[in-house]
Scaffold this motif. Structure first.
Motif, PDB file in Angstrom:
ATOM      1  N   ALA A  54       0.810  -1.217   0.000  1.00 45.50           N
ATOM      2  CA  ALA A  54       0.000   0.000   0.000  1.00 45.50           C
ATOM      3  C   ALA A  54       0.843   1.267   0.000  1.00 45.50           C
ATOM      4  O   ALA A  54       0.457   2.279  -0.597  1.00 45.50           O
ATOM      5  CB  ALA A  54      -0.940   0.003   1.201  1.00 45.50           C
ATOM      6  N   VAL A  55       2.005   1.239   0.662  1.00 45.91           N
ATOM      7  CA  VAL A  55       2.797   2.471   0.797  1.00 45.91           C
ATOM      8  C   VAL A  55       3.782   2.682  -0.349  1.00 45.91           C
ATOM      9  O   VAL A  55       4.283   3.796  -0.537  1.00 45.91           O
ATOM     10  CB  VAL A  55       3.570   2.488   2.138  1.00 45.91           C
ATOM     11  CG1 VAL A  55       2.610   2.383   3.307  1.00 45.91           C
ATOM     12  CG2 VAL A  55       4.613   1.390   2.198  1.00 45.91           C
ATOM     13  N   VAL A  56       4.062   1.635  -1.130  1.00 52.17           N
ATOM     14  CA  VAL A  56       5.060   1.773  -2.200  1.00 52.17           C
ATOM     15  C   VAL A  56       4.649   2.760  -3.291  1.00 52.17           C
ATOM     16  O   VAL A  56       5.445   3.634  -3.661  1.00 52.17           O
ATOM     17  CB  VAL A  56       5.401   0.396  -2.802  1.00 52.17           C
ATOM     18  CG1 VAL A  56       6.117   0.554  -4.142  1.00 52.17           C
ATOM     19  CG2 VAL A  56       6.293  -0.383  -1.846  1.00 52.17           C
ATOM     20  N   PRO A  57       3.434   2.674  -3.863  1.00 52.97           N
ATOM     21  CA  PRO A  57       3.099   3.610  -4.959  1.00 52.97           C
ATOM     22  C   PRO A  57       3.263   5.083  -4.611  1.00 52.97           C
ATOM     23  O   PRO A  57       3.897   5.826  -5.371  1.00 52.97           O
ATOM     24  CB  PRO A  57       1.638   3.254  -5.275  1.00 52.97           C
ATOM     25  CG  PRO A  57       1.516   1.819  -4.882  1.00 52.97           C
ATOM     26  CD  PRO A  57       2.361   1.688  -3.659  1.00 52.97           C
ATOM     27  N   PRO A  58       2.739   5.568  -3.463  1.00 54.21           N
ATOM     28  CA  PRO A  58       2.947   6.995  -3.159  1.00 54.21           C
ATOM     29  C   PRO A  58       4.406   7.345  -2.884  1.00 54.21           C
ATOM     30  O   PRO A  58       4.846   8.459  -3.187  1.00 54.21           O
ATOM     31  CB  PRO A  58       2.076   7.227  -1.918  1.00 54.21           C
ATOM     32  CG  PRO A  58       1.846   5.882  -1.335  1.00 54.21           C
ATOM     33  CD  PRO A  58       1.846   4.936  -2.480  1.00 54.21           C
ATOM     34  N   LEU A  59       5.182   6.411  -2.324  1.00 51.68           N
ATOM     35  CA  LEU A  59       6.591   6.686  -2.062  1.00 51.68           C
ATOM     36  C   LEU A  59       7.383   6.785  -3.357  1.00 51.68           C
ATOM     37  O   LEU A  59       8.251   7.662  -3.505  1.00 51.68           O
ATOM     38  CB  LEU A  59       7.183   5.589  -1.166  1.00 51.68           C
ATOM     39  CG  LEU A  59       6.726   5.587   0.295  1.00 51.68           C
ATOM     40  CD1 LEU A  59       7.389   4.441   1.046  1.00 51.68           C
ATOM     41  CD2 LEU A  59       7.058   6.919   0.966  1.00 51.68           C
ATOM     42  N   VAL A  60       7.089   5.898  -4.293  1.00 51.77           N
ATOM     43  CA  VAL A  60       7.823   5.899  -5.554  1.00 51.77           C
ATOM     44  C   VAL A  60       7.527   7.158  -6.366  1.00 51.77           C
ATOM     45  O   VAL A  60       8.430   7.807  -6.914  1.00 51.77           O
ATOM     46  CB  VAL A  60       7.484   4.640  -6.375  1.00 51.77           C
ATOM     47  CG1 VAL A  60       8.058   4.736  -7.781  1.00 51.77           C
ATOM     48  CG2 VAL A  60       8.017   3.395  -5.677  1.00 51.77           C
ATOM     49  N   VAL A  61       6.255   7.520  -6.439  1.00 56.89           N
ATOM     50  CA  VAL A  61       5.851   8.684  -7.228  1.00 56.89           C
ATOM     51  C   VAL A  61       6.030   9.986  -6.437  1.00 56.89           C
ATOM     52  O   VAL A  61       6.021  11.069  -7.014  1.00 56.89           O
ATOM     53  CB  VAL A  61       4.381   8.521  -7.681  1.00 56.89           C
ATOM     54  CG1 VAL A  61       3.917   9.683  -8.541  1.00 56.89           C
ATOM     55  CG2 VAL A  61       4.214   7.225  -8.455  1.00 56.89           C
ATOM     56  N   ARG A  62       6.190   9.873  -5.104  1.00 58.69           N
ATOM     57  CA  ARG A  62       6.329  11.028  -4.218  1.00 58.69           C
ATOM     58  C   ARG A  62       5.094  11.905  -4.236  1.00 58.69           C
ATOM     59  O   ARG A  62       5.168  13.128  -4.329  1.00 58.69           O
ATOM     60  CB  ARG A  62       7.578  11.848  -4.584  1.00 58.69           C
ATOM     61  CG  ARG A  62       8.877  11.076  -4.409  1.00 58.69           C
ATOM     62  CD  ARG A  62      10.078  11.927  -4.739  1.00 58.69           C
ATOM     63  NE  ARG A  62      11.311  11.158  -4.576  1.00 58.69           N
ATOM     64  CZ  ARG A  62      12.535  11.657  -4.812  1.00 58.69           C
ATOM     65  NH1 ARG A  62      12.673  12.905  -5.229  1.00 58.69           N
ATOM     66  NH2 ARG A  62      13.594  10.901  -4.635  1.00 58.69           N
ATOM     67  N   SER A  63       3.960  11.228  -4.171  1.00 57.09           N
ATOM     68  CA  SER A  63       2.679  11.934  -4.097  1.00 57.09           C
ATOM     69  C   SER A  63       1.767  11.142  -3.168  1.00 57.09           C
ATOM     70  O   SER A  63       1.500   9.957  -3.422  1.00 57.09           O
ATOM     71  CB  SER A  63       2.047  12.051  -5.488  1.00 57.09           C
ATOM     72  OG  SER A  63       0.725  12.543  -5.397  1.00 57.09           O
ATOM     73  N   TRP A  64       1.277  11.778  -2.106  1.00 54.94           N
ATOM     74  CA  TRP A  64       0.490  11.046  -1.112  1.00 54.94           C
ATOM     75  C   TRP A  64      -0.866  10.608  -1.658  1.00 54.94           C
ATOM     76  O   TRP A  64      -1.508   9.725  -1.088  1.00 54.94           O
ATOM     77  CB  TRP A  64       0.297  11.898   0.138  1.00 54.94           C
ATOM     78  CG  TRP A  64      -0.666  13.039  -0.040  1.00 54.94           C
ATOM     79  CD1 TRP A  64      -0.396  14.291  -0.530  1.00 54.94           C
ATOM     80  CD2 TRP A  64      -2.063  13.041   0.284  1.00 54.94           C
ATOM     81  NE1 TRP A  64      -1.527  15.063  -0.547  1.00 54.94           N
ATOM     82  CE2 TRP A  64      -2.566  14.326  -0.045  1.00 54.94           C
ATOM     83  CE3 TRP A  64      -2.936  12.079   0.806  1.00 54.94           C
ATOM     84  CZ2 TRP A  64      -3.903  14.673   0.132  1.00 54.94           C
ATOM     85  CZ3 TRP A  64      -4.261  12.423   0.990  1.00 54.94           C
ATOM     86  CH2 TRP A  64      -4.736  13.704   0.657  1.00 54.94           C
ATOM     87  N   THR A  65      -1.295  11.204  -2.778  1.00 56.92           N
ATOM     88  CA  THR A  65      -2.582  10.828  -3.354  1.00 56.92           C
ATOM     89  C   THR A  65      -2.480   9.697  -4.368  1.00 56.92           C
ATOM     90  O   THR A  65      -3.499   9.164  -4.802  1.00 56.92           O
ATOM     91  CB  THR A  65      -3.233  12.042  -4.053  1.00 56.92           C
ATOM     92  OG1 THR A  65      -2.379  12.500  -5.109  1.00 56.92           O
ATOM     93  CG2 THR A  65      -3.471  13.174  -3.058  1.00 56.92           C
ATOM     94  N   HIS A  66      -1.268   9.311  -4.740  1.00 58.33           N
ATOM     95  CA  HIS A  66      -1.072   8.258  -5.743  1.00 58.33           C
ATOM     96  C   HIS A  66      -1.118   6.905  -5.031  1.00 58.33           C
ATOM     97  O   HIS A  66      -0.095   6.310  -4.689  1.00 58.33           O
ATOM     98  CB  HIS A  66       0.283   8.451  -6.434  1.00 58.33           C
ATOM     99  CG  HIS A  66       0.432   7.670  -7.704  1.00 58.33           C
ATOM    100  ND1 HIS A  66      -0.154   8.044  -8.890  1.00 58.33           N
ATOM    101  CD2 HIS A  66       1.105   6.526  -7.978  1.00 58.33           C
ATOM    102  CE1 HIS A  66       0.153   7.183  -9.841  1.00 58.33           C
ATOM    103  NE2 HIS A  66       0.900   6.249  -9.308  1.00 58.33           N
ATOM    104  N   THR A  67      -2.318   6.407  -4.785  1.00 59.64           N
ATOM    105  CA  THR A  67      -2.498   5.239  -3.925  1.00 59.64           C
ATOM    106  C   THR A  67      -3.306   4.147  -4.616  1.00 59.64           C
ATOM    107  O   THR A  67      -3.931   4.366  -5.653  1.00 59.64           O
ATOM    108  CB  THR A  67      -3.230   5.640  -2.629  1.00 59.64           C
ATOM    109  OG1 THR A  67      -4.424   6.359  -2.975  1.00 59.64           O
ATOM    110  CG2 THR A  67      -2.348   6.527  -1.758  1.00 59.64           C
ATOM    111  N   LEU A  68      -3.303   2.985  -3.992  1.00 57.00           N
ATOM    112  CA  LEU A  68      -4.105   1.870  -4.482  1.00 57.00           C
ATOM    113  C   LEU A  68      -5.583   2.183  -4.296  1.00 57.00           C
ATOM    114  O   LEU A  68      -5.962   2.909  -3.371  1.00 57.00           O
ATOM    115  CB  LEU A  68      -3.766   0.593  -3.709  1.00 57.00           C
ATOM    116  CG  LEU A  68      -2.331   0.094  -3.758  1.00 57.00           C
ATOM    117  CD1 LEU A  68      -2.171  -1.094  -2.815  1.00 57.00           C
ATOM    118  CD2 LEU A  68      -1.938  -0.292  -5.170  1.00 57.00           C
TER     119      LEU A  68
END
Length: 199
Positions: A54-68
């Motif tokens: 769950a936390v990887v997508p926002p960390l990679v893109v560096r956007s807290w809204t880019h989530t599953l």
């Protein structure tokens, strides 16, 4: 379906979805600690994988809204809720579906963080195999927990085979559903925009 599996098929970028997903992620992180505290290491391992996914997508893109998408995360969390209850056939089926959904989310995460690229067909196969593998891991871990920590476990080999059979059915059903979803997504991407005639 020879194209590679796009990551955006399993990631959304809206504030509402992000808030709900982060709340669920916090619950999953709490579940890791709670399962470790009571000695339920199988559940702790599963919750850890779900939290990391769950936390990887926002960390990679560096956007807290880019989530599953939060509904997928809810379905992927079903084994944590239903697993300890040792449900009957229908409950075991939903446990398997949850594992399959988490497997597909893991595929998306691997593509975000590594050079690994999967085609939709291979991703479906991966989900089916992962569902069976997790069912085996869950059974072994539950047996160990029952032997050394006093928890309950299945009483007969028939019950154990039922768990594996249901996991297989759930993996196949989920895989077929994903396959239909991939076909729909590819057809939508390849179709011309509305109002534009193809030449």
């Amino acid at each position: 379906m020879s194209q590679e599996l796009p990551n955006e098929w399993f990631v959304t970028d809206t504030r509402t979805n992000a808030v709900i997903t982060w709340v669920l992620t916090g619950i999953l992180a709490t579940a890791v600690i709670a399962h470790l505290f009571v000695g339920y290491f199988v559940g702790a391992a599963f919750a850890t994988v779900a939290t990391a996914t769950a936390v990887v997508p926002p960390l990679v893109v560096r956007s807290w809204t880019h989530t599953l998408p939060w509904p997928l995360l809810v379905v992927a969390s079903l084994p944590l809720v239903l697993g300890p209850l040792q449900p009957a056939f229908l409950g075991q089926f939903f446990v398997g579906v949850g594992v399959a959904v988490l497997g597909m989310l893991v595929v998306s995460t691997l593509q975000l963080t590594t050079t690994l690229q999967m085609t939709p067909a291979f991703a479906v196969f991966f989900v089916c195999i992962t569902t069976l593998a997790v069912a085996g891991f869950w059974a072994v871990g539950s047996a160990f927990s029952a032997a050394y920590l006093g928890d309950t476990f299945v009483e007969t080999n028939d019950d154990l085979m039922l768990i594996f059979s249901v996991a297989l059915v759930a993996g196949l059903v989920s895989g077929f559903t994903f396959w239909l979803y991939f076909r729909w997504q590819l057809r939508r991407e390849q179709s011309p925009p509305r109002g534009v005639e193809s030449t």
